[in-house]
Every structure is written in C-alpha cells, then in structure tokens.
Scaffold this motif. Structure first.
Motif, PDB file in Angstrom:
ATOM      1  N   ARG A  12      62.951  31.390  22.679  1.00 38.56           N
ATOM      2  CA  ARG A  12      62.087  31.288  21.495  1.00 38.56           C
ATOM      3  C   ARG A  12      60.833  32.124  21.648  1.00 38.56           C
ATOM      4  NH1 ARG A  12      61.534  25.105  21.010  1.00 38.56           N
ATOM      5  NH2 ARG A  12      62.474  25.292  23.016  1.00 38.56           N
ATOM      6  N   GLU A  13      60.259  32.145  22.853  1.00 31.68           N
ATOM      7  CA  GLU A  13      59.077  32.954  23.108  1.00 31.68           C
ATOM      8  C   GLU A  13      59.392  34.436  22.971  1.00 31.68           C
ATOM      9  OE1 GLU A  13      57.762  31.716  26.953  1.00 31.68           O
ATOM     10  OE2 GLU A  13      56.911  29.841  26.198  1.00 31.68           O
ATOM     11  N   GLU A  14      60.530  34.854  23.493  1.00 38.53           N
ATOM     12  CA  GLU A  14      60.933  36.256  23.379  1.00 38.53           C
ATOM     13  C   GLU A  14      61.174  36.635  21.922  1.00 38.53           C
ATOM     14  OE1 GLU A  14      64.283  36.490  25.984  1.00 38.53           O
ATOM     15  OE2 GLU A  14      63.038  36.643  27.776  1.00 38.53           O
ATOM     16  N   GLN A  15      61.780  35.726  21.152  1.00 37.15           N
ATOM     17  CA  GLN A  15      62.010  35.995  19.736  1.00 37.15           C
ATOM     18  C   GLN A  15      60.680  36.101  18.995  1.00 37.15           C
ATOM     19  OE1 GLN A  15      64.939  36.680  18.122  1.00 37.15           O
ATOM     20  NE2 GLN A  15      63.583  37.187  16.433  1.00 37.15           N
ATOM     21  N   LEU A  16      59.730  35.259  19.319  1.00 39.65           N
ATOM     22  CA  LEU A  16      58.413  35.322  18.696  1.00 39.65           C
ATOM     23  C   LEU A  16      57.756  36.665  18.980  1.00 39.65           C
ATOM     24  CD1 LEU A  16      56.069  33.992  17.152  1.00 39.65           C
ATOM     25  CD2 LEU A  16      55.331  33.010  19.328  1.00 39.65           C
ATOM     26  N   LEU A  17      57.844  37.135  20.214  1.00 38.64           N
ATOM     27  CA  LEU A  17      57.259  38.433  20.555  1.00 38.64           C
ATOM     28  C   LEU A  17      57.969  39.574  19.832  1.00 38.64           C
ATOM     29  CD1 LEU A  17      56.524  38.021  24.353  1.00 38.64           C
ATOM     30  CD2 LEU A  17      54.872  38.187  22.489  1.00 38.64           C
ATOM     31  N   ARG A  18      59.291  39.495  19.725  1.00 38.40           N
ATOM     32  CA  ARG A  18      60.018  40.530  18.977  1.00 38.40           C
ATOM     33  C   ARG A  18      59.574  40.545  17.512  1.00 38.40           C
ATOM     34  NH1 ARG A  18      64.398  38.915  22.284  1.00 38.40           N
ATOM     35  NH2 ARG A  18      65.128  37.445  20.699  1.00 38.40           N
ATOM     36  N   ASP A  19      59.408  39.362  16.938  1.00 41.72           N
ATOM     37  CA  ASP A  19      58.961  39.270  15.548  1.00 41.72           C
ATOM     38  C   ASP A  19      57.554  39.832  15.379  1.00 41.72           C
ATOM     39  OD1 ASP A  19      61.364  38.104  14.874  1.00 41.72           O
ATOM     40  OD2 ASP A  19      60.565  36.054  14.825  1.00 41.72           O
ATOM     41  N   ILE A  20      56.688  39.570  16.350  1.00 43.14           N
ATOM     42  CA  ILE A  20      55.322  40.092  16.289  1.00 43.14           C
ATOM     43  C   ILE A  20      55.341  41.613  16.307  1.00 43.14           C
ATOM     44  CG2 ILE A  20      53.166  40.322  17.592  1.00 43.14           C
ATOM     45  CD1 ILE A  20      53.494  37.351  18.352  1.00 43.14           C
ATOM     46  N   PHE A  21      56.095  42.198  17.228  1.00 41.87           N
ATOM     47  CA  PHE A  21      56.155  43.657  17.315  1.00 41.87           C
ATOM     48  C   PHE A  21      56.781  44.268  16.060  1.00 41.87           C
ATOM     49  CE2 PHE A  21      56.102  42.844  22.041  1.00 41.87           C
ATOM     50  CZ  PHE A  21      54.788  43.241  22.202  1.00 41.87           C
ATOM     51  N   LYS A  22      57.782  43.608  15.519  1.00 45.82           N
ATOM     52  CA  LYS A  22      58.426  44.095  14.296  1.00 45.82           C
ATOM     53  C   LYS A  22      57.446  44.055  13.124  1.00 45.82           C
ATOM     54  CE  LYS A  22      62.089  42.856  11.088  1.00 45.82           C
ATOM     55  NZ  LYS A  22      63.000  41.781  10.717  1.00 45.82           N
ATOM     56  N   ALA A  62      51.309  32.694  18.834  1.00 46.73           N
ATOM     57  CA  ALA A  62      51.532  33.093  20.226  1.00 46.73           C
ATOM     58  C   ALA A  62      50.338  32.702  21.086  1.00 46.73           C
ATOM     59  CB  ALA A  62      51.768  34.599  20.301  1.00 46.73           C
ATOM     60  N   ARG A  63      49.142  32.870  20.567  1.00 45.84           N
ATOM     61  CA  ARG A  63      47.954  32.484  21.318  1.00 45.84           C
ATOM     62  C   ARG A  63      47.926  30.974  21.531  1.00 45.84           C
ATOM     63  NH1 ARG A  63      43.251  34.591  18.462  1.00 45.84           N
ATOM     64  NH2 ARG A  63      43.904  36.556  19.353  1.00 45.84           N
ATOM     65  N   TYR A  64      48.292  30.221  20.499  1.00 47.19           N
ATOM     66  CA  TYR A  64      48.332  28.764  20.602  1.00 47.19           C
ATOM     67  C   TYR A  64      49.338  28.318  21.671  1.00 47.19           C
ATOM     68  CZ  TYR A  64      49.246  23.916  19.335  1.00 47.19           C
ATOM     69  OH  TYR A  64      49.424  22.556  19.375  1.00 47.19           O
ATOM     70  N   ARG A  65      50.471  29.006  21.726  1.00 48.76           N
ATOM     71  CA  ARG A  65      51.506  28.670  22.706  1.00 48.76           C
ATOM     72  C   ARG A  65      51.256  29.302  24.070  1.00 48.76           C
ATOM     73  NH1 ARG A  65      57.333  28.846  19.691  1.00 48.76           N
ATOM     74  NH2 ARG A  65      56.740  27.667  17.848  1.00 48.76           N
ATOM     75  N   ASN A  66      50.162  30.079  24.155  1.00 44.40           N
ATOM     76  CA  ASN A  66      49.789  30.757  25.387  1.00 44.40           C
ATOM     77  C   ASN A  66      50.887  31.715  25.850  1.00 44.40           C
ATOM     78  OD1 ASN A  66      47.925  31.366  27.338  1.00 44.40           O
ATOM     79  ND2 ASN A  66      48.568  29.738  28.724  1.00 44.40           N
ATOM     80  N   ILE A  67      51.401  32.481  24.899  1.00 49.42           N
ATOM     81  CA  ILE A  67      52.456  33.457  25.176  1.00 49.42           C
ATOM     82  C   ILE A  67      51.823  34.833  25.268  1.00 49.42           C
ATOM     83  CG2 ILE A  67      54.545  34.542  24.293  1.00 49.42           C
ATOM     84  CD1 ILE A  67      55.116  31.912  22.816  1.00 49.42           C
TER      85      ILE A  67
END
Length: 72
Positions: A12-22, A62-67
């Motif tokens: 889920r964290e990796e998917q969140l980062l992919r979504d952020i970059f997209k 992401a900041r809230y989840r500390n990712i």
C-alpha cells in the motif's frame, strides 16, 4: 500472520508513492500547458487545480503515515 500484514502495508505504501509520482507528473504537465497557453480555458484551469489538490492530499497522507521514498 504478522509478515503478511507487513507485506500488505508495504504494498500500500509503494502504491501511494507511485500515485504521488504519477499525480506530480500530471500536475506539472498541466501546469506547463496552462503557462504556455495564450488564453487558458476554464476547464484547463479547473483540471490544474484538481490535479494539484489531489497531489497535495496524497503528500499529506504520506507525511501522516510517515512514508518516505528513500525508505522503500
């Protein structure tokens, strides 16, 4: 059992980062188009604001989840 939970959380964290970059890429493309336009349309400006809002929302999440992208 705990290993499976950590694996799902990491996915889920990796998917969140992919979504952020997209979304960042989409936002920058729209911003570039609007800046180069002689008369940007209302729809174009609206799309830009929506893309920006989505991007910043996911950054806050992401900041809230500390990712952090460096930790993955």
């Amino acid at each position: 059992m705990a290993f499976g939970k950590r694996k799902k959380q990491k996915e889920r964290e990796e998917q969140l980062l992919r979504d952020i970059f997209k979304l960042q890429s989409e936002w920058m493309k729209l911003k570039n188009i609007i800046e180069k336009s002689v008369e940007p349309s209302e729809i174009g400006r609206y799309d830009l604001m929506v893309a920006q809002a989505k991007y910043f929302f996911l950054l806050r999440e992401a900041r809230y989840r500390n990712i952090n992208a460096r930790h993955l």
